[in-house]
Write an enzyme that holds these catalytic residues in place. Structure first.
Site, PDB file in Angstrom:
ATOM      1  N   ILE A   1     -14.789 -47.008 -58.509  1.00 38.88           N
ATOM      2  CA  ILE A   1     -14.819 -47.307 -59.938  1.00 38.88           C
ATOM      3  C   ILE A   1     -16.257 -47.223 -60.448  1.00 38.88           C
ATOM      4  O   ILE A   1     -17.201 -47.533 -59.717  1.00 38.88           O
ATOM      5  CB  ILE A   1     -14.176 -48.690 -60.226  1.00 38.88           C
ATOM      6  CG1 ILE A   1     -14.097 -48.976 -61.731  1.00 38.88           C
ATOM      7  CG2 ILE A   1     -14.871 -49.799 -59.470  1.00 38.88           C
ATOM      8  CD1 ILE A   1     -13.242 -50.185 -62.096  1.00 38.88           C
ATOM      9  N   CYS A   2     -16.398 -46.779 -61.682  1.00 37.44           N
ATOM     10  CA  CYS A   2     -17.674 -46.767 -62.405  1.00 37.44           C
ATOM     11  C   CYS A   2     -18.703 -45.923 -61.645  1.00 37.44           C
ATOM     12  O   CYS A   2     -18.436 -44.779 -61.308  1.00 37.44           O
ATOM     13  CB  CYS A   2     -18.123 -48.200 -62.648  1.00 37.44           C
ATOM     14  SG  CYS A   2     -19.428 -48.393 -63.882  1.00 37.44           S
ATOM     15  N   ASP A   3     -19.883 -46.468 -61.384  1.00 42.83           N
ATOM     16  CA  ASP A   3     -20.922 -45.668 -60.738  1.00 42.83           C
ATOM     17  C   ASP A   3     -20.619 -45.323 -59.287  1.00 42.83           C
ATOM     18  O   ASP A   3     -21.258 -44.442 -58.717  1.00 42.83           O
ATOM     19  CB  ASP A   3     -22.288 -46.339 -60.862  1.00 42.83           C
ATOM     20  CG  ASP A   3     -23.022 -45.903 -62.125  1.00 42.83           C
ATOM     21  OD1 ASP A   3     -22.583 -44.930 -62.767  1.00 42.83           O
ATOM     22  OD2 ASP A   3     -24.042 -46.526 -62.468  1.00 42.83           O
TER      23      ASP A   3
END
Length: 190
Positions: free
Chosen positions: A99-101
């Site tokens: 998730i995300c970075d």
């Protein structure tokens, strides 16, 4: 004996991105348990200020685990030592969820080039993952589940949890969808 799911954390990890997921996986009736893994045995501090003592280091992983979950946050530029663990998961078809970075990290290292995926945005991936070549496979969705890799953007903690719960078959799909609707909409409409 409960099956282990590993959540990789590093300093500056986005604690809220793992909150719903770890709570659901660690329920007493679940057949899973969450264990944390980090680059070394030092305490890890989240963006929200929680200090965690990792259960494992990348050099002391259990022989068997059901999924590797990569949580976003501010430390992904310094996490290249996790790459051999990711490689092992791909080789052994152990699912990975990012998730995300953490998704940006996978993009930068070529893991998303050939599969449908998402991330914070296509422009974001182009800017922060200069080696990324998967533009044609990027989908503007909260989460994308593709074979053994789940990706999500940073606003998708609930959707990310839903996809991981489905992949691991934690409870029947109808119950997962009901759980998602409940937490997405709440008790009352605003």
């Amino acid at each position: 004996m409960k099956k282990e799911v590993l959540i990789f954390i590093s300093n500056g990890y986005a604690d809220w991105e793992a909150g719903y997921l770890s709570a659901e996986l660690n329920k007493p009736e679940s057949e899973y348990k969450v264990k944390t893994v980090s680059l070394n045995s030092d305490n890890v501090q989240s963006m929200g200020g929680f200090t965690v003592i990792p259960d494992y280091t990348i050099d002391s992983l259990p022989a068997q685990f059901e999924m590797l979950i990569l949580i976003g946050g501010t430390g992904w530029k310094d996490n290249s030592a996790i790459t051999p663990v990711i490689e092992s998961c791909i080789q052994n078809r152990t699912p990975i969820a990012a998730i995300c970075d953490a998704s940006t990290f996978l993009a930068e290292h070529g893991y998303l080039d050939e599969i449908p995926h998402t991330g914070n945005s296509l422009d974001y991936l182009k800017e922060f993952a200069p080696n990324y070549k998967g533009h044609a496979n990027f989908l503007e969705k909260q989460t994308v589940s593709s074979d053994d890799i789940i990706t999500a953007n940073g606003t998708a903690a609930l959707e990310f949890t839903r996809e991981v719960l489905k992949k691991l078959k934690v409870i029947p799909v109808e119950q997962i969808d009901g759980w998602y609707t409940f937490f997405k909409n709440g008790f009352y409409q605003e």
